[in-house]
Structure formats: structure tokens, C-alpha cells
Design a protein around this motif. Structure first.
Motif, PDB file in Angstrom:
ATOM      1  N   ASP A   7      25.927   9.909  15.901  1.00  0.00           N
ATOM      2  CA  ASP A   7      25.190   9.461  14.828  1.00  0.00           C
ATOM      3  C   ASP A   7      26.072  10.155  13.491  1.00  0.00           C
ATOM      4  OD1 ASP A   7      23.692   8.724  12.785  1.00  0.00           O
ATOM      5  OD2 ASP A   7      21.705   8.943  13.993  1.00  0.00           O
ATOM      6  N   GLN A   9      24.847  10.284  10.739  1.00  0.00           N
ATOM      7  CA  GLN A   9      23.811  10.913   9.960  1.00  0.00           C
ATOM      8  C   GLN A   9      23.831  12.597  10.382  1.00  0.00           C
ATOM      9  OE1 GLN A   9      20.189   8.470  10.716  1.00  0.00           O
ATOM     10  NE2 GLN A   9      19.572   9.596   9.038  1.00  0.00           N
ATOM     11  N   GLY A 116      16.225  19.171  20.958  1.00  0.00           N
ATOM     12  CA  GLY A 116      15.708  18.687  19.404  1.00  0.00           C
ATOM     13  C   GLY A 116      15.929  20.006  18.384  1.00  0.00           C
ATOM     14  N   GLU A 150      18.812  15.604  15.840  1.00  0.00           N
ATOM     15  CA  GLU A 150      18.965  16.408  15.000  1.00  0.00           C
ATOM     16  C   GLU A 150      17.843  15.987  13.831  1.00  0.00           C
ATOM     17  OE1 GLU A 150      22.570  16.681  12.604  1.00  0.00           O
ATOM     18  OE2 GLU A 150      22.220  18.767  13.247  1.00  0.00           O
ATOM     19  N   MET A 151      16.600  16.816  13.459  1.00  0.00           N
ATOM     20  CA  MET A 151      15.717  16.339  12.843  1.00  0.00           C
ATOM     21  C   MET A 151      15.441  17.536  11.592  1.00  0.00           C
ATOM     22  SD  MET A 151      13.349  14.837  16.111  1.00  0.00           S
ATOM     23  CE  MET A 151      11.609  14.672  15.131  1.00  0.00           C
ATOM     24  N   PRO A 152      16.160  17.291  10.372  1.00  0.00           N
ATOM     25  CA  PRO A 152      15.876  18.326   9.483  1.00  0.00           C
ATOM     26  C   PRO A 152      14.648  18.368   8.843  1.00  0.00           C
ATOM     27  CG  PRO A 152      17.816  16.663   9.170  1.00  0.00           C
ATOM     28  CD  PRO A 152      17.024  15.810  10.418  1.00  0.00           C
ATOM     29  N   GLY A 153      14.270  19.643   8.926  1.00  0.00           N
ATOM     30  CA  GLY A 153      12.800  19.930   8.514  1.00  0.00           C
ATOM     31  C   GLY A 153      11.796  19.981   9.486  1.00  0.00           C
ATOM     32  N   PHE A 154      11.904  19.279  10.552  1.00  0.00           N
ATOM     33  CA  PHE A 154      11.098  19.306  11.575  1.00  0.00           C
ATOM     34  C   PHE A 154      10.949  20.413  12.382  1.00  0.00           C
ATOM     35  CE2 PHE A 154       9.137  17.516  15.334  1.00  0.00           C
ATOM     36  CZ  PHE A 154       8.040  16.489  15.007  1.00  0.00           C
ATOM     37  N   TYR A 155      12.053  21.114  12.662  1.00  0.00           N
ATOM     38  CA  TYR A 155      12.268  22.100  13.539  1.00  0.00           C
ATOM     39  C   TYR A 155      12.716  23.525  12.449  1.00  0.00           C
ATOM     40  CZ  TYR A 155      11.671  19.800  17.819  1.00  0.00           C
ATOM     41  OH  TYR A 155      11.273  18.870  18.821  1.00  0.00           O
ATOM     42  N   ARG A 156      12.136  24.775  12.971  1.00  0.00           N
ATOM     43  CA  ARG A 156      12.405  25.865  11.946  1.00  0.00           C
ATOM     44  C   ARG A 156      13.878  26.239  12.486  1.00  0.00           C
ATOM     45  NH1 ARG A 156       8.078  30.371  13.519  1.00  0.00           N
ATOM     46  NH2 ARG A 156       9.245  29.937  15.435  1.00  0.00           N
ATOM     47  N   ASP A 159      15.256  27.463  16.153  1.00  0.00           N
ATOM     48  CA  ASP A 159      14.423  26.900  17.155  1.00  0.00           C
ATOM     49  C   ASP A 159      14.802  25.661  17.879  1.00  0.00           C
ATOM     50  OD1 ASP A 159      12.433  28.742  17.208  1.00  0.00           O
ATOM     51  OD2 ASP A 159      10.841  27.717  16.065  1.00  0.00           O
ATOM     52  N   TYR A 160      14.882  25.424  18.952  1.00  0.00           N
ATOM     53  CA  TYR A 160      15.217  24.125  19.720  1.00  0.00           C
ATOM     54  C   TYR A 160      14.345  23.938  20.734  1.00  0.00           C
ATOM     55  CZ  TYR A 160      19.933  24.820  18.114  1.00  0.00           C
ATOM     56  OH  TYR A 160      20.968  25.094  17.354  1.00  0.00           O
ATOM     57  N   GLU A 161      13.981  22.539  20.804  1.00  0.00           N
ATOM     58  CA  GLU A 161      13.207  21.974  21.634  1.00  0.00           C
ATOM     59  C   GLU A 161      13.898  21.482  22.852  1.00  0.00           C
ATOM     60  OE1 GLU A 161      10.317  22.024  23.526  1.00  0.00           O
ATOM     61  OE2 GLU A 161       8.887  20.732  22.400  1.00  0.00           O
TER      62      GLU A 161
END
Lengths: 365, 365
Positions: A7, A9, A116, A150-156, A159-161
Motif C-alpha cells: 500500500d 500509504q 498490526g 499499519e494503523m498510525p495512532g492506533f497502536y503505541r 507495540d505489535y498485535e
């Protein structure tokens, strides 16, 4: 590994985060190599297409049944971030999923992963997939694909889910669902290698808040701290897969059911294989609860009742076995290099006492 | 829904967070009812056992192939949190996964979900699963199981991660992998319903930072804002499933390949079905790019090149079809209630120009 890794983005976000795009492309190549290293004859596709293709070998199966499970690693992920080693939790995840379908009588076919993060660090993604890939290879399970998001602002930051999904195969006649379990059956336990992937919120509280330790601290207790493993090493000890040692018993009439001891411990997982009117009796004198659990129970002032629901207490897997065959099953398990023991038995029981603990110090039970 | 939902740690965390445990138990029951509502004849198990059991109907299949995909919803999740409506993103997720395996020629069998949060709010988990369940029902896909994970401190309050895994089935001879695509093929497009699940980081920046709007603001533009949908409604517009209208074409020799237009847009997704030496030519005059994309491109000063990689620009799915059969395929798609159009064609082309855009304003391409 996935469409979204390509992506644009993600590329923009990498640029903004100062991440080398070449490094990301190299990481993607590494991930593909790691996945290919797990491929079994059933895999029909290269990684990177829309979906993974798998042709199951249905030879000899009368009525093929797909057995599937989804799982995460829980807050063991936070320990991996504290230690800075992301390369083992993927292995935990695969082994956890393999055990979850094994107890239903299934052998694994393939695995899919999801990673994530707020901003993906290519080297950490590779480490996470390295663990997944190692777990897949150990279990003869193909890593068929996955998704990195990649979800900017969603994870610290850091941190990896990590989420996994497994599909296995069984013949319907060999499915284990607890219906074969009888009063009188023997419970055979196989040892865990530590906490596996459950109880980490409580364990982190005890080690890092109550005891004020760090991941580098030697595990407390004992006569000497020389040469002892660290708290981080103990907490990242791998979740064991029981596939290799149990697989030869699938389809064996002596094996009536199994229980994978995960969240809920012995207390919640044994009853899932119990018929109505039966209870599991666990002999607390039949094994030595490993030191790490004793430490957690003591320092955390955890009641016996809570301990046997939050932690596996040293029991990774339980087999429900015909009593007349228990010596043969024990001998087989020993021949596979494990250290099984007779944990207890199935007795007649009334509702509301699905698991009864006998012996031990008498505390809590 | 899963073993960890019964984890006593979760109960403790609920207590600490002041959450009613009865409410949680009721939620778990609701989740089970929602899942049962999706069950198809292949489902062998009740939700809640270690792994889900599915007996695929293999009748008439010469060489059954499992097709699997994993996906998340990306930062569309953050819009659902802003709007306070968690009930639709699950539907997006299922439809996305269904389309991803549909383009390989597979019909869905079953779906597994993963919900992660810092502290699980039972009513929000039910809403998330409600969306997943609706998507599964729409697509005749069983919600076979899943996992809910409570990871205190890992997620921000109100944030929910939602990951899905799908398994579908195809006969090997009907798999679509791009190998049938030929120079001269017609590209037929099916409209998207909005952003679907891609481009949300950029869209959120444009609407909420650059334009300073809220999710309640009417979508800007046009002659009047009376009766217009809000920004939140536009951004939560559902990801369409193309299963119903395309399913009758699976196995049809006229259908050579498909491309699901997700992350990477037309620019990155069309080439995945192109043979070497071919390029896709897209006629920009063949459709009116929907208003929301025009708005995003204008207000966000997004170049044409970026727009066609970040957004679907109104194209949800592309079918690669034998030119001689295009009228028949168009007629079929129209008969299913969709509004297909001829987007372009496959031409001979050199490396490095996999997609060529012709016509339009000439900007960016």
C-alpha cells in the motif's frame, strides 16, 4: 506478505517516519522467504496473491472435516517488547493454535497471520514472522499468507498485535469432542514449559509492580541467583506444541479426549471434555508445581482457586485415556521424549463440581 | 465466543473497570446467538469448543482447493469509534475477505474473527460481532468461531482491533490466477460504495484536519447541504460484497480473472492478474469518479497518481473478460442489479507500464 504491505500509504507513512523503503522491500522479501520455507506439498500458491491456495490430501479420509481456530498472544506481546525480542512470540502463537485443534483430533494444514502496528518497523515484522515460520516448520504447517497493517495512532510505538488463524483436517470418525469420555478414565498430564500464553497480565503485575523487577533481573528464589534465567527469559519461554508426541495417538481408541490448558486453567478447560454427571479429580500430589508459579502465587498473594484458573500450573495438556490402556499410552508418550504423569481420573459427580482438587497443601481447594 | 472470554482475568478486569459481569455473560450469549444465525449445513460444532468444525460439501469437485485470506479493517475502525457505531465494520471485514477469495474463483465456507481491546465493553463486542454476523449471513458464510482478547494498556480506551480470516472452496480447474488473461480482454468494472476499507488515514486527515469537519458535518460540496449524508455516514458506507452477482460466472470460460480494488487501487491491483508483456488500459472517461473521491483529491491536494493508488476511485471490482463475451457478461451483471461498465482493456505492453490511464482531464496520468 500481503497486499497492504504494498500500500502506497504505508510507503508514505514510512517516509514520514524516516524508515528506509528499501529496508521495507528487503523485509518483504525476507518474509516471503520465511513463508516459503514452511511450504508443504499442499500449497498451490506463491505468497502475495489475493488469497492462499491449499489442496488438502484427502486420501484415506472417509468424511473430511476442517477444524479451525483463531488466537492471539495476549500480553505476552508486551513482554516481548520489554525484552526487545520479537522473534519468539510467533512460535508461541502457532503452537497454541496447533494444540487447540489437536485436542479435537485434527492435524494442521495451514496458518495465516496478522501483524498490526502503528508504524511497522520492517525488522520487527521480520522477527515476528520468523517466529511464526519456525512454529509452522516445527508443526509441518504451511504459512499460507497473512496481512500486515499499519494503523498510525492506533497502536503505541513498539507495540505489535499478532493474531493467528489455523486450519487443520480430521476424519469425522476420529473427532474428539468429549463424547467418548467415561467415568473411570485416567487423566494423563504433559508438562508445560512455563506460562505458555496465559496469565501474563497478572504475571507482569507481580514481577514488575509488586516485586519491582525488570526483565533482566534473575528470577528470584532458590539458594543462588548465579546462572539462573532472567525474568524475561522465564516469561518468554515458548508455548510447547504437543503435536509430535500426541499425533500417533490420534485415531487410537484408548484416547477419549484432550484438554489444552490455556486461559481458564485446569479448572475451566477440563470440564469442556466432561460428560454430564462426571467430574475430573486432580491429585495435587501428583506433580511439583514449577517454581515460577509458586513464586507468582506467593508474591502475588494469589489464591489457589485463582491460580488454577489463571495459570496452567505446570500442566500444558491433559489426555483422557481408557484406564486399562494408561500404561501403554504413558509408555508411548515417554518414548517421544516427554515426561507424562497420571494427574487424576474421571469420577461420578454432581453439577457444580466439575473439577475437584485433592491432596496438596490443602490451601485454596 | 471463545475460551478467553471465560478467562477469570477478564472477569477481574471487568470488575476493576466497573463492568457488570452479568452484562458480559449476556453479551457472550448474544454473540453465540449471532454466530448460530450464520450456521450453514457444513457446521458441525457449537461455538465455544476449542476449534470450529466444518464439513465441506465436496460433491462434484474434481480437486478441492481451500482458498484462505486474512484481513483487518484498518483505520476505518477509528471512524467507527468517532461515530460511536461499531455495528457495521464487521460487515465490511467479511465482505472484504469474501471478495479477496472470490477473485481466485472461490466461494466462502467459513469465517473466524478476532476482537482485541484494552477493556472489552460487552455491548461493543456484540455490535462488532453483529456486523460480522450480518456479513456472514449475506454471503452464506458460517461464523465458525473467534477470539476476544482483553489486553489492558495495549489498546486505547474505545479502540477495538478487528481481524478476520476466511476459508473458501474452489475446484482446482476453476481457479482464477491470471493465467487465462489475454491481450484484447475487456475490463468490466463494478462500482464501489465509497472508500470500502482503504485510504482511511488520508481521508481522515483531509476531512478532520485539513477541512476541520466532524463526523456529524454534512459532506461538503454540491448546491445544497440539505439532506446530504454526513461525513461519518459517507466514511462508514459499507464495503460491498460482489459474491452474489459474480458467483454465477465462476467456472464460465468467459471470465479470465478478477481484481478486487483494495489498498494499492487500480494501479497496484490490476497488474496482479496481468501476464508478462501485457498492460491494462483504463479509460478515465468511462465513469464519473464519485463525489467523495473528487472532494478528497481536491481538498487533500492529492495527485492523480496517488489517488489511484490510495483510493478505489469508485471501482470496487474489475473482471477480465473475453472481448467476444463482454455483452453477455454485462447483461448478466445488470440482471443482478449492479451497474457494470467497460473500464478498458488489456493491451500489449512493455515492463514498467502495467496500468495506463487514458482520457480524463489528463492530470496526473
Amino acid at each position: 506478505m500481503s497486499e497492504s504491505a504494498k500500500d502506497p500509504q504505508a510507503h508514505d507513512a514510512y517516509r514520514q517516519a524516516g524508515v528506509d523503503i528499501d529496508a521495507q522491500d528487503r523485509a518483504l522479501e525476507e518474509v516471503k522467504v520465511l513463508a516459503r520455507g514452511t511450504f508443504t506439498p499442499g500449497v498451490l500458491t506463491e505468497v502475495g496473491s489475493f488469497g492462499g491456495l491449499f489442496r488438502p490430501d484427502l486420501n484415506g479420509l472417509e468424511e473430511p472435516v476442517l477444524v479451525s481456530s483463531a488466537d492471539g498472544v495476549g500480553t505476552k506481546l508486551m513482554v516481548s517488547a520489554m525484552v526487545g525480542d520479537y522473534s519468539t512470540v510467533g512460535h508461541d502463537l502457532v503452537n497454541h493454535c496447533v494444540n487447540d485443534i489437536l485436542v479435537q483430533g485434527a492435524r494442521p494444514l495451514f496458518f495465516m497471520d496478522y501483524v498490526g502496528a502503528g508504524v511497522l518497523d520492517p525488522s520487527k515484522v521480520v522477527d515476528l514472522v520468523r517466529g511464526v515460520s519456525a512454529g509452522c516448520r516445527e508443526n509441518g504447517c504451511a504459512l499460507l499468507g497473512g496481512e500486515t497493517a499499519e494503523m498510525p495512532g492506533f497502536y503505541r510505538p513498539g507495540d505489535y498485535e499478532l493474531v493467528g488463524f489455523i486450519v487443520g483436517l480430521a476424519d469425522r470418525q476420529n473427532l474428539l469432542d468429549g463424547s467418548r469420555v467415561q467415568v473411570g478414565d485416567t487423566l494423563i498430564a504433559l508438562p508445560s514449559a512455563g506460562l505458555h500464553t496465559n496469565g501474563y497480565s497478572l504475571a507482569r503485575r507481580v514481577f514488575f509492580e509488586i516485586l519491582g523487577l525488570s526483565v533482566e533481573s534473575p528470577l528470584p528464589g532458590g539458594d543462588s541467583t548465579v546462572g539462573r534465567r532472567t525474568v524475561g527469559q522465564e516469561l518468554l519461554a515458548p508455548h510447547l506444541s504437543y503435536l509430535d508426541c500426541i499425533s500417533p495417538l490420534l485415531g487410537d481408541e484408548a484416547l477419549h479426549a484432550m484438554a489444552h490448558i490455556t486461559g481458564g486453567g485446569l479448572t475451566d478447560n477440563l470440564p469442556r471434555s466432561l460428560p454430564d454427571g462426571a467430574r475430573a479429580v486432580v491429585d495435587l500430589d501428583s506433580w511439583q508445581v514449577p517454581e515460577v508459579f509458586q513464586l507468582l502465587v506467593g508474591a502475588g498473594r494469589v489464591s489457589g482457586e485463582e491460580a488454577f484458573r489463571v495459570f496452567n500450573m505446570g500442566v500444558g495438556m491433559v489426555l483422557f485415556v481408557a484406564a486399562s490402556e494408561q500404561e501403554r499410552v504413558l509408555a508411548h508418550l515417554r518414548s517421544m521424549g516427554t515426561a507424562p504423569w497420571v494427574l487424576g481420573s474421571v469420577e461420578q459427580g454432581a453439577d457444580g463440581e466439575a473439577v475437584v482438587y485433592r491432596g496438596g497443601s490443602g490451601a485454596g481447594h
